[in-house]
Structures are given as C-alpha cells and as structure tokens.
Design an enzyme around this catalytic site. Structure first.
Site, short mmCIF file in Angstrom:
data_model
loop_
_atom_site.label_atom_id
_atom_site.label_comp_id
_atom_site.label_asym_id
_atom_site.label_seq_id
_atom_site.Cartn_x
_atom_site.Cartn_y
_atom_site.Cartn_z
N SER A 1 0.75 -1.12 -0.07
CA SER A 1 -0.05 0.14 0.05
C SER A 1 0.98 1.45 -0.06
CB SER A 1 -0.91 -0.10 1.26
OG SER A 1 -1.40 1.19 1.46
N TYR B 1 -2.27 -0.60 10.17
CA TYR B 1 -2.28 -1.14 8.69
C TYR B 1 -1.10 -0.40 8.10
CZ TYR B 1 -3.83 -1.16 3.66
OH TYR B 1 -4.03 -1.46 2.48
P1 NDP Z 1 -11.43 -6.12 0.47
O1 NDP Z 1 -11.54 -5.75 2.08
O2 NDP Z 1 -12.46 -5.59 -0.39
O3 NDP Z 1 -10.93 -7.79 0.48
C1 NDP Z 1 -10.18 -8.44 1.28
C2 NDP Z 1 -10.18 -9.87 1.32
O4 NDP Z 1 -9.37 -10.52 2.22
C3 NDP Z 1 -11.87 -10.41 1.67
O5 NDP Z 1 -12.05 -11.23 0.86
C4 NDP Z 1 -11.82 -10.75 2.88
O6 NDP Z 1 -12.56 -11.42 3.31
C5 NDP Z 1 -10.52 -11.24 3.05
N1 NDP Z 1 -9.84 -11.25 4.38
C6 NDP Z 1 -9.85 -10.27 5.35
N2 NDP Z 1 -9.46 -10.58 6.46
C7 NDP Z 1 -9.19 -12.08 6.48
C8 NDP Z 1 -8.99 -12.94 7.15
N3 NDP Z 1 -8.57 -12.74 8.67
N4 NDP Z 1 -8.70 -14.30 6.66
C9 NDP Z 1 -8.91 -14.68 5.66
N5 NDP Z 1 -9.34 -13.70 4.50
C10 NDP Z 1 -9.53 -12.31 5.00
O7 NDP Z 1 -9.74 -5.41 0.40
P2 NDP Z 1 -9.16 -5.30 -1.18
O8 NDP Z 1 -9.77 -5.99 -2.12
O9 NDP Z 1 -9.33 -3.69 -1.44
O10 NDP Z 1 -7.74 -5.09 -0.57
C11 NDP Z 1 -6.94 -6.61 -1.01
C12 NDP Z 1 -5.47 -5.91 -0.79
O11 NDP Z 1 -5.19 -4.81 -1.29
C13 NDP Z 1 -5.07 -5.67 0.69
O12 NDP Z 1 -4.12 -6.15 0.96
C14 NDP Z 1 -5.17 -4.24 0.63
O13 NDP Z 1 -4.43 -3.96 1.81
C15 NDP Z 1 -4.84 -3.96 -0.52
N6 NDP Z 1 -4.73 -2.62 -1.17
C16 NDP Z 1 -6.01 -2.14 -1.39
C17 NDP Z 1 -6.15 -0.79 -1.89
C18 NDP Z 1 -7.59 -0.39 -2.45
O14 NDP Z 1 -7.66 0.88 -2.79
N7 NDP Z 1 -8.56 -1.20 -2.26
C19 NDP Z 1 -5.28 0.18 -1.88
C20 NDP Z 1 -3.87 -0.46 -1.42
C21 NDP Z 1 -3.87 -1.67 -1.00
P3 NDP Z 1 -14.17 -11.36 3.60
O15 NDP Z 1 -14.79 -10.96 2.06
O16 NDP Z 1 -14.66 -12.43 4.23
O17 NDP Z 1 -14.07 -10.07 4.55
#
Ligand code: NDP
Length: 251
Positions: free
Chosen positions: A157, A170
């Site tokens: 990020s 985070y």
């Molecule tokens: P979302 O919150 O939309 O999706 C995250 C996913 O991770 C979900 O499917 C969630 O499950 C799963 N997850 C969260 N916690 C756990 C856990 N304890 N065990 C297993 N699975 C878990 O996030 P994004 O798609 O936006 O983010 C994806 C990645 O990109 C992350 O690493 C984030 O930090 C990074 N990122 C995103 C940005 C953005 O603008 N979107 C910007 C910069 C970085 P569930 O659906 O069940 O909640």
C-alpha cells in the site's frame, strides 16, 4: 504500470499449467485476481474467511469454463503455524508444485491515532497482514520450489512506503510486508526458481477502500477487474526477471 511492457498482452492460456493460491479470494482485488488467473488457464486455490463468498467465486469460475478451483476456508486472524503446516501437507497430497502465491488478504484495523490504537487491534492487523503471510509462505515453500518458475506476490500500500497519520497498524503492517518481501527475495532470488515481489494496487473500488474513505464517491476509483493484466503479468513467466521489487499497479 511502468514495469509491465507497453505492448504486453496476456495470451488466453498465459497461466496454463499453473496452480496459484490467492488469499482473500472472496471479495475485492483477490476475487478479481482469482477470476482473472482462472480465465488465463490457471488452477486457482481460493483461501478466505467467508466460505459463501469463496463458493460464489468458485461458481463464477466454473460457469466461465475455468478449471475447477480449490476452496480453502481459513480465517488468517486465527490460523496458527501448525494449521498452515497442516494445510501445506494436505496440499502436497494432491499438488506436485505451486506456481504462484498471491498474499492479498488484509484488514484495515483501527483507523485511529497510534496513541488511541488498542493493542488487541494492533495484534490482529499484524497477524492477518504480516504473520500469516510469513507463515503461509514458509509452509508452502517446498511446493513453490518444485515449480519451474514460481511467483510470490505480497500486496502493499502507499502507506506501507510512506507513513501517514491515522493509518496506524495497517501502515506499519504494510512496511513489514515490504520487509518480508525484501528478505524472502534476497534469500530466494538467484539461487532457485522462486521470485518474490510486492505490488501496491493504488486506489481501487473495493469494500476496504470504501471503508477507508467513506466520503469518496466509489466510482472515483477503478474496479479491480480493470487492473488485472498487472496481476496476471506478475504471475506469468513473462515477469520472471523481477525479484525483490516494490511495484505499483497504477500511476
Ligand atoms: P477487501 O476488504 O475488499 O477484500 C479483502 C479480502 O480479504 C476479503 O475477501 C476478506 O474476506 C479477506 N480477508 C480479510 N481478513 C481475512 C482473514 N482474517 N482471513 C482470511 N481472509 C481475510 O480489500 P481489497 O480487495 O481492497 O484489498 C486487497 C489487498 O489490497 C489488501 O492487501 C489491501 O491492503 C490492498 N490494498 C487495497 C487498496 C484499495 O484501494 N482497495 C489500496 C492499497 C492496498 P471477507 O470477504 O470474508 O471479508
């Protein structure tokens, strides 16, 4: 997206013959990546904490004619080293190799000043965002080493490269993610077939982004699906020269 060659377009079977494990595959960027990897011929293993979401992704992949995925229900906030070693042992029974590992699952944790951040929330972010990716990489390393060219991709990020107020655990977890990537890359790069990089997706319209920026119109940012050529490139042998790089998907 400067690291993806300008004229590069994935072939339909760009990831054919590869098996790729995606964490957080039920939603957001992980869901889009899993679908995209499957569209380009990969067998994908869907790991996430909400089984119903993984099943929906499974159904979408099968409906599109993709290879039948694997589903791995796991809450990374709760998984121990032993759990992940057991998972790797189970995978080894049916897989000869693992070609890709996308560490995508993360949680935002407390969006508070560090002075107000609870220790419990701090530990939870570190567990999901850093400890679990470390332990999972270690557990499946023998399978990755069996692949002719394996790619491990950590998700970073912008706040993991420059700290910012109120991004708390985070931001610190994403700095640790970069460190983890660099150390794995330095240990593995050049001596074997496993390369390790990190990718900052930039702003993407997902549940996490909407939670982090509640006042922002969601259509300000691209949908995950629009960006996936970059994720496919990083899982493809086309990117085999990249190791130890902190990459940006946008800008
Ligand atoms: P979302 O919150 O939309 O999706 C995250 C996913 O991770 C979900 O499917 C969630 O499950 C799963 N997850 C969260 N916690 C756990 C856990 N304890 N065990 C297993 N699975 C878990 O996030 P994004 O798609 O936006 O983010 C994806 C990645 O990109 C992350 O690493 C984030 O930090 C990074 N990122 C995103 C940005 C953005 O603008 N979107 C910007 C910069 C970085 P569930 O659906 O069940 O909640």
């Amino acid at each position: 997206m400067t690291f993806v060659p300008k004229d590069w377009l994935p072939q339909d079977d760009e990831l054919g013959g590869k098996t790729i494990l995606v964490t957080g595959a039920g939603d957001g960027i992980g869901r889009a990546a899993a679908l995209s990897f499957a569209r380009h011929g990969a067998e994908v293993l869907l790991l996430g904490r909400t089984e119903a979401k993984l099943e929906a992704v499974y159904d979408d992949i099968v409906a599109e004619g993709g290879q039948q995925p694997g589903i791995i229900p796991a809450d990374l906030a709760q998984t121990s080293h032993d759990d992940l070693m057991a998972l790797a042992a189970e995978l080894s029974k049916s897989l000869a190799k693992l070609d890709g590992l996308l560490h995508n699952a993360s949680i935002l944790g407390d969006r508070k000043a560090l002075a107000q951040t609870s220790a419990a929330k701090w530990h939870e972010s570190m567990q999901v965002n850093v400890n679990a990716p470390f332990m999972l990489t270690q557990a499946v390393l023998p399978l990755l080493e069996q692949a002719p060219m394996a790619s491990v991709l950590f998700t970073s990020s912008s706040v993991g490269r420059r700290g910012r107020a109120f991004w708390g655990s985070y931001a610190v977890s994403k700095f640790a993610t970069e460190g983890l990537m660099q150390v794995w890359a330095d240990e593995l790069g050049g001596i074997g077939s496993v390369r390790v990089n990190s990718l900052n997706p930039g702003a993407v319209n997902t549940a996490m982004r909407r939670a982090a920026y509640p006042a922002e119109p969601p259509d300000t940012n691209p949908e995950p699906a629009a960006l996936m050529a970059t994720w496919v490139y990083l899982m493809s042998d086309a990117s085999s020269g990249l190791n130890g790089q902190a990459l940006n998907a946008q800008g």
